[in-house]
Design an enzyme around this catalytic site. Structure first.
Site, PDB file in Angstrom:
ATOM      1  NE  ARG A  58      -2.453   0.437   3.844  1.00 11.77           N
ATOM      2  CZ  ARG A  58      -1.589   0.980   4.695  1.00 11.77           C
ATOM      3  NH1 ARG A  58      -1.301   2.083   4.621  1.00 11.77           N
ATOM      4  NH2 ARG A  58      -1.426   0.180   5.613  1.00 11.77           N
ATOM      5  CE1 TYR A 111     -14.304  17.507 -13.773  1.00 14.05           C
ATOM      6  CE2 TYR A 111     -13.288  17.164 -11.533  1.00 14.05           C
ATOM      7  CZ  TYR A 111     -14.061  16.618 -12.470  1.00 14.05           C
ATOM      8  OH  TYR A 111     -14.231  15.598 -12.918  1.00 14.05           O
ATOM      9  CG  ASP A 183      -7.771  20.865 -12.321  1.00 14.06           C
ATOM     10  OD1 ASP A 183      -6.804  20.374 -13.287  1.00 14.06           O
ATOM     11  OD2 ASP A 183      -8.680  20.270 -12.120  1.00 14.06           O
ATOM     12  CE  LYS A 208     -10.495  14.375 -17.201  1.00 12.72           C
ATOM     13  NZ  LYS A 208     -10.832  14.083 -15.864  1.00 12.72           N
TER      14      LYS A 208
END
Length: 391
Positions: A58, A111, A183, A208
């Site tokens: 992890r 966003y 962003d 993206k």
């Protein structure tokens, strides 16, 4: 050659993943990591987050470390922190660096899910958000409050593509003692590196362009400040947030071709945008690289190029006409996300607090992503859509 002496495009291809001569990064799926002896176990227990060793799956595998290293090199940062999605990365940053009673400045062009996060989870935590004019530049100082701890940016803005004066806003925030985060999904560090313009934390939805194949989701945050990196990394891993090795492998594979894909998206988007700008049905083309888009001069000054996402504002389409326009498209898909190989068309309504970002009555905003198909084929698909929608 030393990595710092070659272009980012070269580093994306030639970084070394292992000492075994393997060109492509392997997938390491792991939970348990075995220690050679008690001394190694104790050393791991003393610092489980040490990136020079493995402790538990992890907390990182060679596959996730390879992706982190590649993203760190891409923008010359102190380190990269991975999240399972772009929104996850945004949430990680905001919740790591804000506390109850703090004030957050968020661009009104942000966003949509980021806006919901501010008005939902952050509000529940006692963090106030003000949505500011994304085009304010140095005027940001008029929006600051004594409790402002973080200024968020998104440039270009989501859906309406306003380009912010990132350097000016970062300087005003820094003078006021506030952190800045951005962003930067639209541009990636290849087209705009926020860290070079004074931003503290650069976030991307790797879903993206970084991945580029519409088959994996992840987010990443980078920073030039080693202390901010360690603080965020400890927060994210301490919350049990972990990017799956298979998703990390897909992202690492996609990253190799980022430069050539972005160049193809840019060429196609400019061709579509210029053609659409000549259509009488199109009231406005919202592409940062074209005159008329808010902040175009800043884009020309600060950006190294454009990606494939932009929008157009159409007039005279009711819901039935819009359905005819979109339903018959053969090459443009209709769905969320973008940045993959496929072209997309999606009707959207900007959600804004400020009237300056809203549509006028009778206007329809259509967000387009120019994929990797032949441009002439995409133009023919759109031409047929106009004929259907406006008949």
């Amino acid at each position: 050659m030393k990595p710092e002496r070659v272009a980012p495009e070269t580093r994306l291809v030639h970084d070394v993943d292992t000492g075994w001569g393997i060109v492509a990064t392997p997938v390491y799926r792991a939970s348990t990591v075995l220690f050679d002896d008690v001394a190694a176990l104790r050393a791991g227990e003393a610092d489980p987050l040490d990136r020079q060793r493995l402790y538990y799956g992890r907390l990182g595998t060679p596959t996730t470390r390879s992706l982190e290293d590649a993203l760190t090199a891409l923008d010359g940062s102190a380190g990269a922190v991975l999240s399972p999605s772009g929104l996850g990365a945004i949430a990680d940053v905001l919740q790591c660096f804000l506390r109850p009673g703090d004030h957050l400045l968020m661009p009104d062009s942000c966003y949509g899910p980021t806006r919901k996060l501010c008005r939902g989870r952050l509000a529940d935590l006692g963090i106030r958000t003000t949505f500011y004019d994304p085009c304010c530049g140095e005027g940001l100082r008029d929006w600051l409050e004594p409790e402002t701890r973080l200024v968020f940016l998104e440039s270009p803005g989501s859906v309406t593509f306003e380009v912010q004066d990132v350097g000016a806003i970062a300087a005003v925030a820094r003078a006021a003692g506030a952190l800045t985060a951005i962003d930067n999904t639209w541009a990636t560090p290849l087209l705009f590196n926020p860290l070079e313009h004074g931003v503290d934390l650069a976030i991307q939805s790797g879903t993206k362009y970084l991945n580029g194949h519409a088959d994996a989701m992840f987010g990443v945050t980078t920073t030039a400040d080693a202390s901010l990196y360690e603080r965020l990394r400890s927060y994210v891993l301490g919350n049990g947030v972990h990017l799956a090795p298979d998703d990390a492998w897909l992202a690492r594979r996609g990253l190799r071709t980022l430069a050539v894909r972005l160049a193809a998206h840019e060429r196609a988007a400019y061709a579509l945008a210029e053609w659409l700008g000549q259509r009488p049905e199109v009231a406005r083309v919202l592409h940062p690289g074209l005159p008329g888009c808010p902040g175009h001069e800043i884009f020309r000054r600060d950006f190294r190029g454009a990606s494939g996402l932009f929008a157009i504002v159409l007039t005279g389409l009711d819901e039935a006409c819009l359905a005819r326009f979109l339903d018959g498209l053969e090459l443009f898909g209709m769905g969320y996300s973008w940045g993959g190989f496929e072209s997309l068309a999606l009707p959207m309504v900007p959600t804004r607090d400020l009237a300056s970002g809203r549509l006028a009555p009778g206007e329809t905003l259509l967000r387009l992503h120019a994929g990797l198909e032949a441009v002439d084929d995409l133009l023919a698909d759109l031409d047929a859509a106009f004929a259907r929608g406006y008949r």
